[in-house]
Design an enzyme around this catalytic site. Structure first.
Site, PDB file in Angstrom:
ATOM      1  N   TYR A  47       5.892  18.993  -7.921  1.00 31.13           N
ATOM      2  CA  TYR A  47       4.819  18.729  -8.891  1.00 31.13           C
ATOM      3  C   TYR A  47       3.875  17.653  -8.373  1.00 31.13           C
ATOM      4  O   TYR A  47       2.653  17.780  -8.472  1.00 31.13           O
ATOM      5  CB  TYR A  47       5.453  18.299 -10.216  1.00 31.13           C
ATOM      6  CG  TYR A  47       4.468  17.941 -11.302  1.00 31.13           C
ATOM      7  CD1 TYR A  47       3.755  18.935 -11.966  1.00 31.13           C
ATOM      8  CD2 TYR A  47       4.268  16.620 -11.684  1.00 31.13           C
ATOM      9  CE1 TYR A  47       2.856  18.617 -12.985  1.00 31.13           C
ATOM     10  CE2 TYR A  47       3.375  16.293 -12.698  1.00 31.13           C
ATOM     11  CZ  TYR A  47       2.675  17.291 -13.335  1.00 31.13           C
ATOM     12  OH  TYR A  47       1.781  16.967 -14.336  1.00 31.13           O
TER      13      TYR A  47
ATOM     14  N   THR B  52      -0.222   7.550 -16.897  1.00 34.13           N
ATOM     15  CA  THR B  52       1.193   7.229 -16.939  1.00 34.13           C
ATOM     16  C   THR B  52       1.896   8.201 -17.883  1.00 34.13           C
ATOM     17  O   THR B  52       1.300   9.176 -18.349  1.00 34.13           O
ATOM     18  CB  THR B  52       1.387   5.770 -17.383  1.00 34.13           C
ATOM     19  OG1 THR B  52       2.756   5.411 -17.213  1.00 34.13           O
ATOM     20  CG2 THR B  52       0.955   5.570 -18.827  1.00 34.13           C
TER      21      THR B  52
ATOM     22  N   HIS C  35       9.725  15.935 -21.777  1.00 28.35           N
ATOM     23  CA  HIS C  35       9.768  14.644 -21.114  1.00 28.35           C
ATOM     24  C   HIS C  35      10.715  13.705 -21.853  1.00 28.35           C
ATOM     25  O   HIS C  35      11.206  14.000 -22.938  1.00 28.35           O
ATOM     26  CB  HIS C  35       8.358  14.044 -21.042  1.00 28.35           C
ATOM     27  CG  HIS C  35       7.477  14.743 -20.055  1.00 28.35           C
ATOM     28  ND1 HIS C  35       6.407  15.513 -20.438  1.00 28.35           N
ATOM     29  CD2 HIS C  35       7.512  14.790 -18.702  1.00 28.35           C
ATOM     30  CE1 HIS C  35       5.805  16.001 -19.366  1.00 28.35           C
ATOM     31  NE2 HIS C  35       6.455  15.583 -18.297  1.00 28.35           N
TER      32      HIS C  35
ATOM     33  N   ARG D 167       9.908   2.337 -17.500  1.00 25.32           N
ATOM     34  CA  ARG D 167       8.822   3.294 -17.669  1.00 25.32           C
ATOM     35  C   ARG D 167       7.707   2.700 -18.527  1.00 25.32           C
ATOM     36  O   ARG D 167       7.932   1.852 -19.379  1.00 25.32           O
ATOM     37  CB  ARG D 167       9.329   4.580 -18.319  1.00 25.32           C
ATOM     38  CG  ARG D 167      10.237   5.424 -17.444  1.00 25.32           C
ATOM     39  CD  ARG D 167       9.486   6.034 -16.288  1.00 25.32           C
ATOM     40  NE  ARG D 167      10.355   6.873 -15.464  1.00 25.32           N
ATOM     41  CZ  ARG D 167      11.033   6.434 -14.402  1.00 25.32           C
ATOM     42  NH1 ARG D 167      10.943   5.154 -14.053  1.00 25.32           N
ATOM     43  NH2 ARG D 167      11.783   7.252 -13.707  1.00 25.32           N
TER      44      ARG D 167
ATOM     45  N   ASP E 186      18.354   9.506 -12.459  1.00 23.76           N
ATOM     46  CA  ASP E 186      17.485   8.547 -13.133  1.00 23.76           C
ATOM     47  C   ASP E 186      16.010   8.826 -12.894  1.00 23.76           C
ATOM     48  O   ASP E 186      15.157   8.413 -13.680  1.00 23.76           O
ATOM     49  CB  ASP E 186      17.766   7.131 -12.608  1.00 23.76           C
ATOM     50  CG  ASP E 186      18.845   6.410 -13.405  1.00 23.76           C
ATOM     51  OD1 ASP E 186      19.001   6.721 -14.595  1.00 23.76           O
ATOM     52  OD2 ASP E 186      19.518   5.550 -12.830  1.00 23.76           O
TER      53      ASP E 186
END
Length: 356
Positions: A137, A165, A180, A248, A319
């Site tokens: 991707y 982001t 997600h 994140r 992860d």
């Protein structure tokens, strides 16, 4: 862009595309064009060419993409690179051939190396290896931003690329197989909460709205329990992928739309080229510049949902990138700043999920 300019939003039903559509309407733009996948297959070059011939859009937002979380990216690697390359080539190529005045291509911060210095500046692109789980991707998205850059340099087009982001917001994908991290986490903890308090009707209603692996609210309770346990949802605990330690950054999708429109209205490619002889890395990071660990995000989600059970992590599952924080100094210098924090946003998204 003028308020009556003809604007095509590719992917107008998705998370970002729907936010763009609504935001443009709210700002007074009156001539928006969109097509569902059934109406226009963006992987079909003839269909895309015919669409541009007929509609002649002046401005294009390329928000259409084949997207998903770690599981989907790792499992369907060929789909993620092939489908995205096809979509991008067709839409960007026809935008050039039909004289589109400005195009905005939406990429992803996964284009940056797995171990890029943090926060990630635009010039970190292509400096070291990518994260393996979403490499196909990422390569497709790198190709898309380089396609925009190359058309600009060779043909003088005004095609911009932004790297958002992690996004979340209304019309997010809550499919447990393909979503997600944040929407998946919200749904898992929502289901775990109702399982813990014995509210079978709420669980059946959830599966009625969004079946998983063909299981919906009409199936037997034993089938539903088996499905929930497969996704780490038990009577007194929920188990999430990974260690919970990755950091994140999250941006509310409607703010992403606002940033994109701001850039289309006020920024040109020539504003980003600098004085160098080698022009590259002219894309723009879009984010908050703030981060949260997956573990803390899970606890925040549990608090928002009202879940009192255990939140565990499975370190045997991947992860992804350890840390992925964007440097948004270029975006700030251009005059745009975010307003919605992730704490506020998780509450907004959960309320939307319940209302939907």
């Amino acid at each position: 862009m003028n308020k009556d300019s003809k604007i095509y939003i590719a992917g107008h039903r998705g998370l970002v595309g729907s936010a763009l559509w609504n935001s443009l309407q709210d700002k007074g733009y009156t001539h928006l064009t969109g097509r569902t996948h059934a109406e226009l297959d963006l992987m079909d070059p003839v269909a895309v060419r015919d669409f541009f011939e007929k509609e002649q859009p002046e401005y294009v937002f390329l928000a259409a993409a084949h997207v998903g979380g770690i599981l989907a990216n790792h499992t369907y690697r060929a789909d993620f690179i092939y489908n995205n390359l096809q979509i991008q080539q067709n839409v960007i190529g026809e935008s050039y051939r039909h004289g589109v005045k400005k195009l905005l291509f939406l990429g992803s911060t996964c284009v940056y190396p797995r171990c890029a210095p943090q926060p990630m500046r635009e010039d970190a692109l292509l400096t070291s290896p990518l994260e393996y789980t979403n490499e196909p991707y990422a390569i497709a998205k790198i190709a898309g931003l380089k396609l925009c850059e190359s058309f600009n340099l060779q043909y003088g087009t005004n095609f911009l690329a932004v790297m958002p982001t992690n996004l979340y917001g209304p019309h997010d994908n809550f499919d447990l197989q393909r979503s997600h991290v944040l929407p998946a986490m919200i749904r898992k903890i929502h289901l775990a909460h109702h399982l813990m308090i014995g509210d079978r009707l709420a669980i059946r209603a959830d599966l009625h709205r969004r079946p998983v692996e063909g299981i919906d609210g009409n199936d037997s309770w034993e089938q539903i329990l088996t499905l929930l346990r497969k996704y780490g949802i038990d009577e007194d605990r929920v188990t999430l992928w990974g260690t919970g330690t990755p950091l994140r950054e999250f941006l509310w999708s409607e703010e992403m739309a606002d940033a994109c429109i701001y850039i289309m209205e006020k920024v040109n490619f020539t504003d980003l080229t600098g004085d160098g002889t080698e022009i590259r890395n002219c894309h723009i990071n879009i984010g908050t510049g703030e981060e949260i660990s997956i573990r803390d995000l899970a606890y925040l989600t549990a608090q928002t949902v009202g879940y009192k059970g255990e939140v565990n992590f499975d370190p045997g599952k991947p992860d992804g990138t350890p840390r992925k924080l964007t440097d948004v100094s270029r975006l700030h210098a251009l005059g745009w700043h975010h307003r919605i924090s992730v704490r506020e946003g998780v509450g907004k998204l959960y309320r939307w999920y319940l209302e939907e």
